[in-house]
Write an enzyme that holds these catalytic residues in place. Structure first.
Site, PDB file in Angstrom:
ATOM      1  N   ASP A   1      39.851  -8.885   6.070  1.00  0.00           N
ATOM      2  CA  ASP A   1      38.417  -9.059   6.294  1.00  0.00           C
ATOM      3  C   ASP A   1      37.681  -8.408   5.132  1.00  0.00           C
ATOM      4  O   ASP A   1      38.292  -8.023   4.133  1.00  0.00           O
ATOM      5  CB  ASP A   1      38.004  -8.454   7.648  1.00  0.00           C
TER       6      ASP A   1
ATOM      7  N   LYS B   1      41.425 -14.987   8.979  1.00  0.00           N
ATOM      8  CA  LYS B   1      41.320 -13.590   9.397  1.00  0.00           C
ATOM      9  C   LYS B   1      41.636 -13.474  10.893  1.00  0.00           C
ATOM     10  O   LYS B   1      42.474 -12.675  11.302  1.00  0.00           O
ATOM     11  CB  LYS B   1      39.915 -13.048   9.113  1.00  0.00           C
TER      12      LYS B   1
END
Ligand code: SF4
Length: 209
Positions: A135, A118
């Site tokens: 996310d 991420k």
């Protein structure tokens, strides 16, 4: 639904509702984006913003961060979760990166301590490289909408790359995050106010909540 229209709608809802997306419209250097994203893990955006503002008011370069003592860093970033671990991590990152060309590939970024997919993808998207940062908001909303049917964020990233045109990749994360902070909440999403509910698989099936 047209995907450009989807991102436009999400961005406008987030803006209208003052979403606290902390990296949105903030001018930061790539190293600052990296450090801010590491600090944001498992922390509310408001708390991350406080820590980022405090830290970057004292530190102007990755070299300066590398020179700081861990307890000094801790005192500046105390508002984020796991601040002791994160203080050590960002100092280590700074020590590795000082005097070096900033990493520009996912492989180089993933080698840094505390950097997962991420974080690496957020940095790459910021650098203008083709990347989608997935996310919890992106993963949840993409599944609710029925754009993907996935269990893990890595699968979502792969599927979204197949669906979204590359021109939209750099806007996708902040659009989904802002929309997830204000309308498509983790619990009790505000579906009756949602402008895309007619295209939402979860809303139409009522399975999700
Ligand atoms: S209808 Fe509800 S679940 Fe679907 S995208 Fe909108 S807020 Fe999220």
């Amino acid at each position: 639904m047209d995907l450009f229209e989807l991102i436009d709608l999400m961005e406008s809802e987030a803006k209208k509702r003052n979403a606290p997306i902390f990296l949105h419209n903030v001018k930061l250097e790539p190293w600052q984006i990296l450090i801010a994203t590491v600090l944001s893990a498992r922390t509310r955006d408001e708390q991350t913003s406080k820590a980022v503002a405090k830290l970057f008011s004292k530190v102007n370069s990755i070299e300066e961060l590398a020179e700081m003592k861990v307890d000094e860093i801790e005192s500046l970033i105390r508002s984020v979760g796991f601040y002791r671990v994160k203080a050590r991590r960002i100092k280590e990152i700074a020590e590795i990166l000082r005097g070096r060309k900033f990493p520009e590939t996912i492989e180089e970024l993933l080698e840094l301590p505390g950097v997962g997919r991420k974080t690496a993808n957020i940095v790459l998207a910021y650098l203008g490289k083709p990347a989608i940062a997935v996310d919890t908001h992106v993963h949840r909303i993409a599944n609710r909408l029925g754009l993907v049917e996935t269990r893990k964020p890595e699968e979502t990233e792969e599927e979204l790359k197949k669906i979204f045109p590359i021109e939209l990749w750099d806007r996708l994360n902040s659009a989904f995050v802002g929309f997830g902070q204000t309308l498509c909440l983790p619990r009790n999403p505000k579906c009756e106010e949602c402008p895309i509910r007619n295209s939402c698989k979860s809303y139409n099936s009522r399975k999700d909540f």
